[in-house]
Scaffold this motif. Structure first.
Motif, mmCIF file in Angstrom:
data_model
loop_
_atom_site.group_PDB
_atom_site.id
_atom_site.type_symbol
_atom_site.label_atom_id
_atom_site.label_comp_id
_atom_site.label_asym_id
_atom_site.label_seq_id
_atom_site.Cartn_x
_atom_site.Cartn_y
_atom_site.Cartn_z
ATOM 1 N N HIS A 48 -0.792 7.865 -13.199
ATOM 2 C CA HIS A 48 -1.144 8.188 -14.569
ATOM 3 C C HIS A 48 -0.693 9.602 -14.875
ATOM 4 O O HIS A 48 -0.213 9.903 -15.944
ATOM 5 N N ASP A 49 -0.862 10.476 -13.874
ATOM 6 C CA ASP A 49 -0.624 11.896 -14.053
ATOM 7 C C ASP A 49 0.536 12.271 -13.129
ATOM 8 O O ASP A 49 0.523 11.959 -11.945
ATOM 9 N N ASP A 81 0.631 3.244 -15.044
ATOM 10 C CA ASP A 81 -0.615 2.594 -15.471
ATOM 11 C C ASP A 81 -0.677 2.306 -16.969
ATOM 12 O O ASP A 81 -1.716 1.928 -17.477
ATOM 13 N N GLY A 82 0.452 2.485 -17.701
ATOM 14 C CA GLY A 82 0.443 2.176 -19.129
ATOM 15 C C GLY A 82 0.954 0.771 -19.392
ATOM 16 O O GLY A 82 1.794 0.251 -18.657
ATOM 17 N N GLY A 85 0.799 -1.222 0.000
ATOM 18 C CA GLY A 85 0.000 0.000 0.000
ATOM 19 C C GLY A 85 0.830 1.268 0.000
ATOM 20 O O GLY A 85 0.284 2.356 0.143
ATOM 21 N N ASN A 123 1.051 13.466 0.165
ATOM 22 C CA ASN A 123 -0.098 13.329 1.075
ATOM 23 C C ASN A 123 -0.570 11.912 1.334
ATOM 24 O O ASN A 123 -1.403 11.696 2.195
ATOM 25 N N GLU A 124 -0.103 10.951 0.546
ATOM 26 C CA GLU A 124 -0.699 9.627 0.660
ATOM 27 C C GLU A 124 0.258 8.604 1.258
ATOM 28 O O GLU A 124 -0.047 7.419 1.280
ATOM 29 N N GLY A 125 1.447 9.037 1.663
ATOM 30 C CA GLY A 125 2.378 8.111 2.288
ATOM 31 C C GLY A 125 2.994 7.109 1.321
ATOM 32 O O GLY A 125 3.430 6.041 1.732
ATOM 33 N N GLN A 137 -0.389 0.831 -4.198
ATOM 34 C CA GLN A 137 -1.405 1.735 -3.637
ATOM 35 C C GLN A 137 -2.288 2.257 -4.763
ATOM 36 O O GLN A 137 -3.503 2.299 -4.648
ATOM 37 N N ARG A 138 -1.657 2.693 -5.867
ATOM 38 C CA ARG A 138 -2.377 3.182 -7.020
ATOM 39 C C ARG A 138 -1.448 3.088 -8.225
ATOM 40 O O ARG A 138 -0.235 3.187 -8.077
ATOM 41 N N TYR A 139 -2.025 2.864 -9.404
ATOM 42 C CA TYR A 139 -1.231 2.954 -10.624
ATOM 43 C C TYR A 139 -1.246 4.406 -11.048
ATOM 44 O O TYR A 139 -2.311 4.971 -11.265
ATOM 45 N N ILE A 181 -0.283 14.156 -9.989
ATOM 46 C CA ILE A 181 -0.964 13.366 -8.961
ATOM 47 C C ILE A 181 0.040 12.495 -8.225
ATOM 48 O O ILE A 181 -0.063 12.301 -7.018
ATOM 49 N N ASP A 202 1.577 14.534 -5.656
ATOM 50 C CA ASP A 202 0.665 14.665 -4.516
ATOM 51 C C ASP A 202 0.644 13.391 -3.673
ATOM 52 O O ASP A 202 0.600 13.447 -2.452
ATOM 53 N N ASP A 203 0.688 12.237 -4.350
ATOM 54 C CA ASP A 203 0.640 10.976 -3.618
ATOM 55 C C ASP A 203 1.883 10.796 -2.735
ATOM 56 O O ASP A 203 1.798 10.260 -1.639
#
Lengths: 315, 373, 387
Positions: free
Chosen positions: C239-240, C188-189, C182, C250-252, C235-237, C243, C246-247
């Motif tokens: 794309h930008d 994401d491509g 996480g 702010n998202e650790g 945690q996330r793929y 972002i 930012d992750d």
């Protein structure tokens, strides 16, 4: 000079006046003149291009050259049922359904208050409050929500302050709706969509509720129905066309969106992203067209079901 | 062939007395009242809307089984009174009782009264049968039984077989009957009718008037009927209350209200009487009190005719003549006196504007009033 | 300026394109300028100081040559190819996939390198790179290149750069004592499958992967399996680029495949962020300036290509874009880039970088044939969906 002897000149008989004479006498001509431009636009430009694009779905892509094979085939449409693609369809429809339901639940009391209780000043304020979020940029709102939902964002902070940090953790630990943080979970995506599309639900529901005559509600009470029953048997059925109109907005907007899932959510694709990726980066226009057919079919099904359940009876 | 209204009335009476076949919670708190208890009683009832006193201290007692009309111009408070009985409004002061039970704070759905609305208020999303059965449905009556009752009620208002129609497919008169059936099927103790015939054309209105009256008689039910049409009130009601500016100015049987209007307002609103000042009344042989004089009581004397006994004769010039079907309305400026309106048989021809005429006014026709007001 | 990155994987399947040299003749001499030049470029590639006054490599050129520069920005390789097919442009800054398609489509002309004096200054390794050279004919002038990097949070890694990509591929405890689950991201491509293949090249030599863009069925399956395992810790793929920034804020998120752009931005915000190219190497990209066969302003176009190789332009652009100059001399003495700019952006890692190409069925390194890009797209979609 008295009124009976006053002799007014006839109005000047110009070309415009004669044209008006013609149009007044021939109402059909007027209708035709009024309808031709929008019909041309809608029929040829808008629907035409849509169908040309959708028509591509009966073609297929050559696996080796990546070029489009212009021979009718059902292969591309069947591709939709490959597990990975069908996942996308199911996922998107489920998200859209949850968003629509949530919008309806949140919008109804707000719309009901505005329609039945708010005075003119409050109502003006209400319209402003509902419309205002629509004036700011869509992207700004999404980024704003990303910050709210972030692990170290406002919602987490408030939850911690209120001693609900544990509850938030427990929610995020749930299998489907959870994730590392709200902003990368389905929960966050659904919340963002619900926020974005809420005005599109509130306004039609409010309009529908305003058209429910006060006398009908009084009549129901007069006949012995307690308020809860009046709501269920009279207000809700009569407001249903508004709810369905709102649901058409929230449902189809969610089905088609591909920006929110790029920024908030689990990274699993939704229909809009699949169309974008297949058409834009993979060059697979037939599959993109096939994916684009899905929202149209889903909406058709939705409307049919809504009609079956009598949502339009009060129209 | 039996009359469905008769059937319904018998059925109604049975069910109403036994109170067992209909699971009506409204009936539970109503033990058999003593016969003298009024069906509806108002005591000093006041209702304001902002600064407007829509109902300004009304006292009223409506007897059980009475056909009671509330008559008045718009804004006189008659509809508000009806809504106070129904429970759509709550009084700001005073008390309302229905069959002796105070209804203070009771919401409409807890009152044993039902309303026929001016715009009928039929539910557009339900068919006619379901509209009529609505009150039974919310009381938990089973589908089969409520369908039967609804069918009976529709037959009573001569709409048998219309169950499956939508309200939008009916004519105004038919909708009116559906609204009536819907209100009656739940066996109210008092039926409230808010200008129910206002939207119908003349012929239908007359037809419905007599039907309503015979239905009320057959059911023995208390009807409270709001109207601004004095003809309707007079022809249908057992008693009429005339409203003006939030108050009742006169209550009584139609004949009394018509023949002996208590005030100038009643005299002019009910049947547009001539109103004479005290001195004028005295001059014509009446009491020295403001008095009303019905136009049809005034006779137009033929040039050489002798006036009937006990009648005063005044001379005047015809100012206006209008033909009104059975009668002609003649406005006469009397020499040195007031302008008077007389209605004469339409067959009496030969009266033209500018003619000098003689009017015979029977002394008994002069009705002294309580006041000018 | 960074949005071009969003579409880096914009590879169109062109598996069976047969690459034949165009018949158009090379130019032999540069005449007087035509007064203007029309260029299709990635956003941020041709700056005239409108965003930041310090970054301007157009105004001087216009003064010197009298050629007015008109830029049409394109967001994807597809758009670039479409614009060049339409015509009306002189030059395009094409990436690996677009360049070969343009050559195959006969839309770009061979370049006479003798007319470009600075050609000799171009990095030897780029002069005849396969993404702009076909059958020994040059169709493009190298512009810039860049590398994907492993961006990491120095606090989570206790200051020691991770040695392997395994921190984003396999669940493990990071130096800060917490699991990486996480807390890592992946791109994401579909092109990211090559990153997995590159990792397997080092860790599962028995698979026999020679080139991460040329995978047999078996190798491809192994790469997908690796990615499916990765799905559980991602945690996330991303794309930008913004972002992702930012992750990491702010998202650790503490580790991810990324670009120098994000690294530079986060470092400039004094965040505890650094980047590295781990032992397995990395994937990367390289762009070339190419000329339309029907260019209306060929003289100005040649003048621009010469200008584009000047150390000042190359260095400024590298600083602006987080990329690496094609001209090594540009790395020295550029104020905007700084002394270590080229190193930060990955200049020393050239040998470790696998520049991306479109995966095709007929491939050079595997006799049995390879999995084409078409399938990479649909299978990567399935991986993202957790299947």
């Amino acid at each position: 000079m008295s009124l009976s002897t006053l002799d007014l000149p006839d109005p000047h008989d110009g070309a415009l006046r004669r044209l008006s004479d013609l149009l007044v006498r021939r109402a059909r001509l007027l209708t035709l003149l009024l309808l031709v431009p929008p019909l041309l636009w809608l029929g040829l430009v808008y629907l035409g291009s849509l169908f040309v694009f959708l028509g591509q779905s009966i073609f297929s892509i050559d696996e080796f050259s990546g070029t489009i094979v212009r021979e009718p085939t059902t292969a591309t449409l069947l591709e939709l049922f490959r597990p990975a693609n069908f996942d996308i369809v199911q996922r998107t429809v489920a998200i859209a359904a949850v968003v629509t339901l949530l919008c309806a639940i949140i919008a109804f009391p707000i719309a009901y208050y505005a329609a039945r209780y708010a005075g003119p000043r409050v109502k003006a304020g209400f319209y402003l409050a509902v419309m205002m979020p629509l004036w700011s940029s869509y992207l700004v709102k999404i980024y704003g929500w990303k910050l709210l939902l972030a692990k170290e964002g406002a919602i987490g902070w408030f939850a911690g302050r209120l001693g609900l940090g544990g509850a938030l953790e427990a929610w995020l630990a749930l299998p489907l709706v959870g994730g590392p943080s709200l902003s990368v979970s389905y929960t966050g995506m659904v919340l963002t969509f619900t926020y974005l599309w809420l005005p599109f639900m509130i306004l039609p529901v409010q309009a529908a509720l305003e058209r429910v005559p006060a006398h009908l509600i009084e009549a129901a009470g007069d006949l012995g129905a307690a308020p809860g029953l009046v709501f269920r048997t009279v207000i809700l059925p009569l407001a249903m066309p508004g709810v369905v109109a709102g649901a058409i907005f929230t449902f189809s907007l969610t089905l088609g969106d591909y920006i929110v899932p790029q920024i908030i959510g689990t990274s699993a694709l939704v229909l809009g992203q699949a169309v974008y990726m297949q058409q834009g980066t993979a060059g697979n226009v037939p599959l993109a067209a096939a994916f684009s057919l899905v929202p149209i079919l889903v909406m058709a099904l939705f409307l049919t079901l809504a009609k079956r359940t009598g949502a339009f009876d009060a129209l | 062939m039996r009359d469905p209204a008769q059937d319904f009335a018998q059925d109604f009476a049975q069910r109403h007395s036994s109170l067992t076949t209909l699971p009506d919670r409204l009936a539970m708190h109503a033990p058999a009242p003593p016969p003298v208890t009024p069906a509806v009683r108002f005591a000093g009832v006041v209702r304001h809307f902002g600064t407007v006193r829509a109902v300004d201290g009304v006292d009223l007692a409506i007897a059980p089984g009475e056909f009671f009309a509330m008559l008045g111009p718009s804004g006189s408070g008659k509809t508000t009174c009806l809504r106070l009985i129904a429970g759509f409004e709550q009084p700001d002061a005073g008390h309302i009782a229905i069959f002796g039970e105070s209804v203070e704070g009771l919401p409409p759905y807890r009152r044993a009264v039902n309303t026929v609305f001016q715009d009928y208020a039929l539910f557009p999303h339900l068919c006619v049968g379901d509209n009529v059965a609505y009150g039974l449905r919310v009381r938990g009556v089973g589908r089969a039984e409520r369908d039967t009752l609804a069918r009976e009620a529709l037959a009573m208002v001569k709409l048998a077989g219309m169950e499956a129609r939508r309200p939008a497919q009916l004519s105004g008169g038919q909708r009116q009957r559906v609204a009536l059936a819907r209100a009656l099927v739940v066996r109210p103790k008092v039926l409230l009718l808010d200008e129910p015939l206002g939207a119908l054309d003349l012929k239908l209105r007359e037809e419905m008037q007599s039907e309503l009256k015979s239905l009320q008689r057959a059911l023995g039910l208390t009807f409270v009927f709001v109207t601004h049409d004095q003809g309707e009130a007079l022809s249908m009601a057992d008693r009429v209350a005339v409203f003006n500016e939030g108050r009742i100015v006169q209550v009584g049987p139609p004949e009394q209200v018509y023949e002996r209007p208590a005030t100038r307002f009643v005299a002019q609103f009910v049947g547009s009487a001539n109103v004479l000042g005290a001195a004028q009344a005295l001059a014509l042989g009446g009491a020295e009190r403001p008095s009303s004089l019905r136009p049809e009581k005034i006779a137009l004397l033929a040039p050489n005719a002798t006036p009937p006994m006990g009648a005063a004769v005044v001379e005047g010039i015809v100012e206006d003549v209008s033909y009104q079907g059975p009668v002609r309305r003649v406005a006469v400026r009397t020499s040195g006196g007031p302008s008077l309106v007389a209605t004469v048989p339409a067959s009496a021809s030969g009266v033209a504007i500018g003619d000098a005429v003689r009017l015979a006014i029977p002394r008994a026709a002069l009705q002294p009033m309580e006041s000018e007001g | 300026m960074h949005s071009r990155y969003l579409h880096l994987p914009a590879l169109v399947a062109c598996a069976s394109l047969t690459l034949q040299p165009a018949l158009a003749a090379e130019m032999t001499a540069i005449g007087p300028g035509e007064g203007q030049v029309d260029i299709v470029a990635w956003p941020g590639y041709i700056e005239r100081g409108e965003t930041d006054k310090a970054y301007d490599w157009v105004t001087d050129f216009e003064k010197k040559t009298g050629c007015k520069v008109n830029v049409k920005t394109a967001g994807t390789s597809d758009e670039m190819v479409a614009l060049m097919n339409e015509g009306g442009f002189d030059l395009v800054t094409a990436s690996g996939d677009a360049s070969l398609r343009l050559i195959a489509g006969k839309k770009v002309a061979p370049i006479n390198t003798k007319l470009i004096p600075s050609w000799e200054t171009v990095d030897d390794r780029l002069q005849n790179a396969p993404w702009h050279t076909v059958n020994g004919v040059n169709y493009g002038v190298p512009y810039q290149w860049g590398s994907n990097v492993l961006m990491y949070n120095t606090e989570a890694f206790k200051g020691a750069a991770p040695k392997s990509w395994n921190v984003v591929f396999e669940e493990q405890t990071l130096p800060d004592g917490k699991s990486n689950k996480g807390r890592v991201q992946a791109f994401d491509g579909p092109i990211y499958i090559a990153d997995a293949a590159l990792y397997l090249m080092a860790h599962k030599p028995e698979l026999g992967i020679k080139d991460p863009y040329e995978l047999t069925e078996e190798q491809y399956k192994a790469a997908l399996d690796l990615l499916r395992g990765q799905r559980k810790i991602v945690q996330r793929y991303w794309h930008d680029a913004m972002i992702q920034v930012d992750d990491f804020t702010n998202e650790g998120v503490v580790a991810s495949s990324s670009w120098p752009f994000q690294v530079n931005l986060l470092v400039s915000q004094k965040k505890p962020i650094a980047s590295t190219i781990p032992a397995e190497g990395a994937t990367g990209w390289a762009d070339s300036t190419m000329m339309h066969v029907d260019a209306k302003n060929p003289n100005c176009a040649y003048m621009w290509m010469e200008h584009s190789l000047s150390p000042k332009v190359q260095g400024d652009l590298a600083a602006w874009f987080g990329s690496v100059p094609s001209v090594p001399a540009a790395c020295k003495g550029n104020d905007l880039l700084g002394a270590d700019g080229c190193k930060t952006n990955g200049a020393e890692e050239f040998e470790k970088i696998k520049f991306w190409r479109t995966p095709v069925a007929k491939c050079a390194t595997q006799a049995a044939g390879c999995v084409p890009y078409y399938r990479w797209v649909s299978d990567y979609i399935a991986v993202l969906g957790g299947r």
